[in-house]
Scaffold this active site. Sequence first.
Site, PDB file in Angstrom:
ATOM      1  N   GLU A  66      59.040 -59.970 -72.530  1.00  0.00           N
ATOM      2  CA  GLU A  66      60.254 -60.477 -73.318  1.00  0.00           C
ATOM      3  C   GLU A  66      61.527 -60.772 -72.799  1.00  0.00           C
ATOM      4  OE1 GLU A  66      59.669 -61.415 -76.631  1.00  0.00           O
ATOM      5  OE2 GLU A  66      57.717 -61.314 -75.788  1.00  0.00           O
ATOM      6  N   ASP A  99      70.359 -89.415 -54.926  1.00  0.00           N
ATOM      7  CA  ASP A  99      69.430 -88.757 -55.684  1.00  0.00           C
ATOM      8  C   ASP A  99      70.088 -89.202 -57.160  1.00  0.00           C
ATOM      9  OD1 ASP A  99      67.538 -87.833 -54.292  1.00  0.00           O
ATOM     10  OD2 ASP A  99      68.550 -85.603 -54.419  1.00  0.00           O
ATOM     11  N   PRO A 122      66.243 -68.178 -70.348  1.00  0.00           N
ATOM     12  CA  PRO A 122      66.310 -69.184 -71.366  1.00  0.00           C
ATOM     13  C   PRO A 122      67.785 -69.139 -71.998  1.00  0.00           C
ATOM     14  CG  PRO A 122      64.481 -67.818 -72.069  1.00  0.00           C
ATOM     15  CD  PRO A 122      64.911 -67.242 -70.652  1.00  0.00           C
ATOM     16  N   ARG A 124      68.118 -78.946 -51.085  1.00  0.00           N
ATOM     17  CA  ARG A 124      68.202 -80.241 -50.836  1.00  0.00           C
ATOM     18  C   ARG A 124      69.509 -80.914 -50.500  1.00  0.00           C
ATOM     19  NH1 ARG A 124      64.761 -83.717 -52.601  1.00  0.00           N
ATOM     20  NH2 ARG A 124      66.111 -85.367 -52.819  1.00  0.00           N
TER      21      ARG A 124
END
Length: 311
Positions: free
Chosen positions: A172, A225, A145, A210
């Site tokens: 963690e 897209d 993150p 893709r």
Amino acid sequence: MFESIGARVIVCEKFGTLTCLHTHTLAIEYTRLVVAAREGYNDTVPLRFDLFTLFPDICAAYLGESILKRAQESGLVSVRIHNLRDYAADKHHITDDLPYGGGGGMVMKPEPIFAAVESVLTADDRPPTAVEGQLSAVPIILLTPQGRPFTQAIAHELAQHDRLALICGRYEGFDERVRLRLATDEISIGDYVITGGELAALVVVDAVTRLRPGALGDPSGALDDSHASGLLEYPHYTRPPEFRGWAVPDVLLSGDHARIARWRREESLRRTFHRRPDLLLKLELSEEDRLFLAEVAEEAAENLRSQISNS
Ligand code: ADE
């Protein structure tokens, strides 16, 4: 670079001569090669992903279906999944440990991760771009993150490589030495925390695959897209023409391709204006687009004025 010599044969300097039995297949193959050449992708070898994870089954399940499955079967990409536990040297195959300094949670140990990545990236079957002893020739990406936010532009950037290593975190997170001494990049799929990096790695594999020319049945699919052009995609409709009294917009049934194209462009602009106006600031718009957006902005201001006066 390309020369068409009749309906069923194409000569291409870089890729040699292609012969296809079916004209539709030929058209798709031709588009694939043109897109590969234009985007600078190395179309001659499959893009290889190496996924390092403690939960290989999660990855295998998603990769075994639909477009990703077909892209692997047709040799456009290859995905290898490596279980980090197999690289833990102790007899219990331990891959995590308590954090130094105390605190809750467990931290992923560095040894199994270094061992796995080093052994896989220096193995004999590596593609020619991974130079001996130079692991950094292959991007080694941590999914966390804290990484740079993943976007379509980053997907394009990654699709230029012949090989990508993706390391999925759990608990963690990673011992900091993995971040500092092994990884070359860190990617986040959004400002939220999920249980592990597997879903994030699959998002990256999917978005990059893709973009490989030929991965989508219809070669123009990836161009339409959302985000491909910097705009959100226009609305889609299919049969029936009327459902519960809700009709498909007339223009889509008109057969007038120029009008349909303009309608789609306007609906993309309108949707982007309402949902992601930040994207419009990054785009070069035509005069026609600007005039249309001025109308949309005026409509929005008018709606707001009437909501305020009615409240
Ligand atoms: N692992 C946990 N949360 C993540 C996120 N948002 N992006 C990438 N990897 C993650």
